[in-house]
Design a protein around this motif. Structure first.
Motif, PDB file in Angstrom:
ATOM      1  N   SER A  87      15.234  35.868-109.951  1.00  0.00           N
ATOM      2  CA  SER A  87      15.386  36.504-111.363  1.00  0.00           C
ATOM      3  C   SER A  87      16.543  37.399-111.508  1.00  0.00           C
ATOM      4  CB  SER A  87      14.050  37.352-111.718  1.00  0.00           C
ATOM      5  OG  SER A  87      14.293  38.042-112.948  1.00  0.00           O
ATOM      6  N   ASN A  88      17.528  37.004-112.247  1.00  0.00           N
ATOM      7  CA  ASN A  88      18.696  38.112-112.583  1.00  0.00           C
ATOM      8  C   ASN A  88      18.315  39.511-113.099  1.00  0.00           C
ATOM      9  OD1 ASN A  88      20.508  36.542-111.357  1.00  0.00           O
ATOM     10  ND2 ASN A  88      21.080  35.201-113.352  1.00  0.00           N
ATOM     11  N   GLY A  89      17.298  39.301-113.969  1.00  0.00           N
ATOM     12  CA  GLY A  89      16.746  40.502-114.544  1.00  0.00           C
ATOM     13  C   GLY A  89      16.186  41.385-113.448  1.00  0.00           C
ATOM     14  N   LEU A  90      15.311  40.761-112.700  1.00  0.00           N
ATOM     15  CA  LEU A  90      14.686  41.568-111.488  1.00  0.00           C
ATOM     16  C   LEU A  90      15.734  42.227-110.396  1.00  0.00           C
ATOM     17  CD1 LEU A  90      11.239  39.847-110.976  1.00  0.00           C
ATOM     18  CD2 LEU A  90      11.757  41.799-111.711  1.00  0.00           C
ATOM     19  N   ALA A  91      16.908  41.288-110.473  1.00  0.00           N
ATOM     20  CA  ALA A  91      18.007  41.663-109.492  1.00  0.00           C
ATOM     21  C   ALA A  91      18.898  42.888-110.091  1.00  0.00           C
ATOM     22  CB  ALA A  91      19.162  40.629-109.156  1.00  0.00           C
ATOM     23  N   ALA A  92      18.693  42.877-111.452  1.00  0.00           N
ATOM     24  CA  ALA A  92      19.458  43.935-112.084  1.00  0.00           C
ATOM     25  C   ALA A  92      18.501  45.361-111.744  1.00  0.00           C
ATOM     26  CB  ALA A  92      19.827  43.667-113.456  1.00  0.00           C
ATOM     27  N   THR A  93      17.403  45.211-112.088  1.00  0.00           N
ATOM     28  CA  THR A  93      16.521  46.473-111.894  1.00  0.00           C
ATOM     29  C   THR A  93      16.363  46.898-110.387  1.00  0.00           C
ATOM     30  OG1 THR A  93      14.344  45.173-111.575  1.00  0.00           O
ATOM     31  CG2 THR A  93      15.012  45.655-113.844  1.00  0.00           C
ATOM     32  N   MET A 123       9.037  43.961-114.314  1.00  0.00           N
ATOM     33  CA  MET A 123       8.679  44.515-113.080  1.00  0.00           C
ATOM     34  C   MET A 123       7.228  44.991-112.615  1.00  0.00           C
ATOM     35  SD  MET A 123      11.523  47.347-112.964  1.00  0.00           S
ATOM     36  CE  MET A 123      11.397  48.112-111.268  1.00  0.00           C
ATOM     37  N   PHE A 124       6.613  44.032-111.782  1.00  0.00           N
ATOM     38  CA  PHE A 124       5.071  44.425-111.395  1.00  0.00           C
ATOM     39  C   PHE A 124       4.797  44.568-109.963  1.00  0.00           C
ATOM     40  CE2 PHE A 124       5.425  41.912-115.340  1.00  0.00           C
ATOM     41  CZ  PHE A 124       4.537  42.583-116.074  1.00  0.00           C
ATOM     42  N   GLY A 125       5.979  44.707-109.147  1.00  0.00           N
ATOM     43  CA  GLY A 125       5.661  44.874-107.641  1.00  0.00           C
ATOM     44  C   GLY A 125       7.022  45.340-107.055  1.00  0.00           C
ATOM     45  N   GLU A 126       6.920  46.125-106.182  1.00  0.00           N
ATOM     46  CA  GLU A 126       8.244  46.850-105.639  1.00  0.00           C
ATOM     47  C   GLU A 126       8.070  47.154-104.046  1.00  0.00           C
ATOM     48  OE1 GLU A 126       9.673  51.043-106.351  1.00  0.00           O
ATOM     49  OE2 GLU A 126      11.076  49.819-107.535  1.00  0.00           O
ATOM     50  N   ASN A 127       8.943  46.516-103.407  1.00  0.00           N
ATOM     51  CA  ASN A 127       9.082  46.845-102.058  1.00  0.00           C
ATOM     52  C   ASN A 127      10.610  47.674-101.766  1.00  0.00           C
ATOM     53  OD1 ASN A 127       6.787  45.877-101.090  1.00  0.00           O
ATOM     54  ND2 ASN A 127       7.560  44.129-100.261  1.00  0.00           N
ATOM     55  N   LEU A 128      10.458  48.782-100.998  1.00  0.00           N
ATOM     56  CA  LEU A 128      11.828  49.514-100.718  1.00  0.00           C
ATOM     57  C   LEU A 128      11.956  49.598 -99.372  1.00  0.00           C
ATOM     58  CD1 LEU A 128      10.967  52.551-103.226  1.00  0.00           C
ATOM     59  CD2 LEU A 128      12.410  50.392-103.699  1.00  0.00           C
ATOM     60  N   ALA A 129      13.128  49.804 -98.779  1.00  0.00           N
ATOM     61  CA  ALA A 129      13.346  50.180 -97.301  1.00  0.00           C
ATOM     62  C   ALA A 129      14.823  50.671 -97.395  1.00  0.00           C
ATOM     63  CB  ALA A 129      13.467  48.811 -96.667  1.00  0.00           C
ATOM     64  N   GLU A 130      15.064  51.554 -96.489  1.00  0.00           N
ATOM     65  CA  GLU A 130      16.329  52.078 -95.992  1.00  0.00           C
ATOM     66  C   GLU A 130      16.547  51.847 -94.597  1.00  0.00           C
ATOM     67  OE1 GLU A 130      14.713  56.662 -95.772  1.00  0.00           O
ATOM     68  OE2 GLU A 130      16.168  56.297 -97.096  1.00  0.00           O
ATOM     69  N   TYR A 131      17.997  51.823 -94.144  1.00  0.00           N
ATOM     70  CA  TYR A 131      18.499  51.887 -92.914  1.00  0.00           C
ATOM     71  C   TYR A 131      18.200  50.564 -92.253  1.00  0.00           C
ATOM     72  CZ  TYR A 131      18.485  56.694 -94.210  1.00  0.00           C
ATOM     73  OH  TYR A 131      18.534  58.057 -94.542  1.00  0.00           O
ATOM     74  N   TYR A 132      17.830  49.390 -92.909  1.00  0.00           N
ATOM     75  CA  TYR A 132      17.744  48.210 -92.257  1.00  0.00           C
ATOM     76  C   TYR A 132      18.855  47.294 -92.539  1.00  0.00           C
ATOM     77  CZ  TYR A 132      12.805  49.153 -91.122  1.00  0.00           C
ATOM     78  OH  TYR A 132      11.745  49.670 -90.825  1.00  0.00           O
ATOM     79  N   LEU A 158       5.743  34.995-109.168  1.00  0.00           N
ATOM     80  CA  LEU A 158       6.677  33.877-109.330  1.00  0.00           C
ATOM     81  C   LEU A 158       8.062  33.968-109.163  1.00  0.00           C
ATOM     82  CD1 LEU A 158       4.942  32.315-112.480  1.00  0.00           C
ATOM     83  CD2 LEU A 158       4.450  31.852-110.044  1.00  0.00           C
ATOM     84  N   THR A 159       8.571  35.235-109.527  1.00  0.00           N
ATOM     85  CA  THR A 159      10.117  35.768-109.344  1.00  0.00           C
ATOM     86  C   THR A 159      10.291  36.842-108.567  1.00  0.00           C
ATOM     87  OG1 THR A 159       9.739  37.223-111.318  1.00  0.00           O
ATOM     88  CG2 THR A 159      10.394  34.782-111.698  1.00  0.00           C
ATOM     89  N   CYS A 160      11.513  36.928-108.282  1.00  0.00           N
ATOM     90  CA  CYS A 160      11.923  38.134-107.337  1.00  0.00           C
ATOM     91  C   CYS A 160      13.478  38.431-107.378  1.00  0.00           C
ATOM     92  CB  CYS A 160      11.624  37.676-105.715  1.00  0.00           C
ATOM     93  SG  CYS A 160      12.138  38.806-104.697  1.00  0.00           S
ATOM     94  N   GLY A 161      13.591  39.731-107.270  1.00  0.00           N
ATOM     95  CA  GLY A 161      15.015  40.028-107.462  1.00  0.00           C
ATOM     96  C   GLY A 161      15.320  41.083-106.236  1.00  0.00           C
ATOM     97  N   TRP A 173      17.508  49.219 -99.807  1.00  0.00           N
ATOM     98  CA  TRP A 173      16.763  47.855-100.200  1.00  0.00           C
ATOM     99  C   TRP A 173      15.981  47.911-101.311  1.00  0.00           C
ATOM    100  CZ3 TRP A 173      17.839  42.952 -97.973  1.00  0.00           C
ATOM    101  CH2 TRP A 173      18.516  42.824 -96.765  1.00  0.00           C
ATOM    102  N   ALA A 174      15.977  47.430-102.476  1.00  0.00           N
ATOM    103  CA  ALA A 174      14.938  47.357-103.287  1.00  0.00           C
ATOM    104  C   ALA A 174      14.534  45.769-103.450  1.00  0.00           C
ATOM    105  CB  ALA A 174      15.527  47.974-104.722  1.00  0.00           C
ATOM    106  N   GLN A 175      13.394  45.398-103.619  1.00  0.00           N
ATOM    107  CA  GLN A 175      12.692  43.909-103.919  1.00  0.00           C
ATOM    108  C   GLN A 175      11.619  44.275-104.978  1.00  0.00           C
ATOM    109  OE1 GLN A 175      10.189  42.525-100.894  1.00  0.00           O
ATOM    110  NE2 GLN A 175      11.006  40.491-101.291  1.00  0.00           N
ATOM    111  N   GLU A 176      12.205  43.554-106.051  1.00  0.00           N
ATOM    112  CA  GLU A 176      11.292  43.639-107.251  1.00  0.00           C
ATOM    113  C   GLU A 176      10.608  42.251-107.543  1.00  0.00           C
ATOM    114  OE1 GLU A 176      10.705  46.626-108.351  1.00  0.00           O
ATOM    115  OE2 GLU A 176      12.412  47.450-107.242  1.00  0.00           O
ATOM    116  N   PHE A 177       9.254  42.219-108.090  1.00  0.00           N
ATOM    117  CA  PHE A 177       8.439  41.000-108.171  1.00  0.00           C
ATOM    118  C   PHE A 177       8.114  41.180-109.671  1.00  0.00           C
ATOM    119  CE2 PHE A 177       7.848  42.551-103.809  1.00  0.00           C
ATOM    120  CZ  PHE A 177       8.081  41.441-102.988  1.00  0.00           C
TER     121      PHE A 177
END
Length: 179
Positions: A87-93, A123-132, A158-161, A173-177
């Protein structure tokens, strides 16, 4: 001092969604002069958020984000789930959130608002990470964490950015669902 790797995950629960729906829109009404870009949702994004999200991406980081989604989809397939669509919208977020976690590694944004306020319509779910610094290492870390794994294997998503922001060789890293 050695940097510690961190990952954080969050999912919006039904009660929070119901509470937010009762409050009305999570984003302020914007007129055309206060926004510069519409994303796939048709929602206007404020200028200051577009400025963060519209920074030209490093092709290597964009490729790493794409590879991370491929790896996530392999995990979903192994669990009998359908693949997430980009999802381009989720990638932007995700781009906004990846830059924000450099300042504050949290699901609370640096201004004190909740993580989903970048665009609460998608945006309905989020995973974050740093230093990977590889897609393989971040997806492995997310899959080894029960909360991150739950987001990745949530069958209703169904979608991810995914976005990566690099500072002095460190990847954030930010992963939005979305649905």
């Amino acid at each position: 001092m050695k940097k510690m790797r961190k990952v954080v995950a969050i999912t919006v629960v039904a009660s929070m969604l119901a509470m937010c729906a009762a409050c009305g829109s999570k984003t302020p009404a914007l007129d055309e002069s206060s926004a510069t870009r519409a994303y796939e949702t048709g929602m206007w994004i404020p200028d200051e958020q577009v400025a963060l999200a519209a920074t030209p991406g490093d092709p290597a980081l964009l490729a790493a984000a794409s590879t991370a989604l491929d790896l996530v989809n392999q995990e979903r397939a192994a669990a009998g789930l359908s693949a997430l669509s980009w999802s381009n919208g989720l990638a932007a977020t995700a781009s906004v959130r990846a830059k924000e976690i450099v300042t504050l590694f949290s699901h609370t944004r640096p201004d004190g608002s909740d993580w989903w306020t970048v665009d609460g319509n998608i945006m309905f779910g989020e995973n974050l990470a740093e230093y990977y610094n590889t897609p393989e290492s971040v997806v492995e870390a997310w899959m080894n964490s029960p909360t991150h794994r739950a987001n990745i294997l949530e069958g209703e998503y169904l979608t991810c950015g995914i976005s990566i922001y690099e500072v002095n060789g460190d990847w954030y890293w930010a992963q939005e669902f979305g649905y």
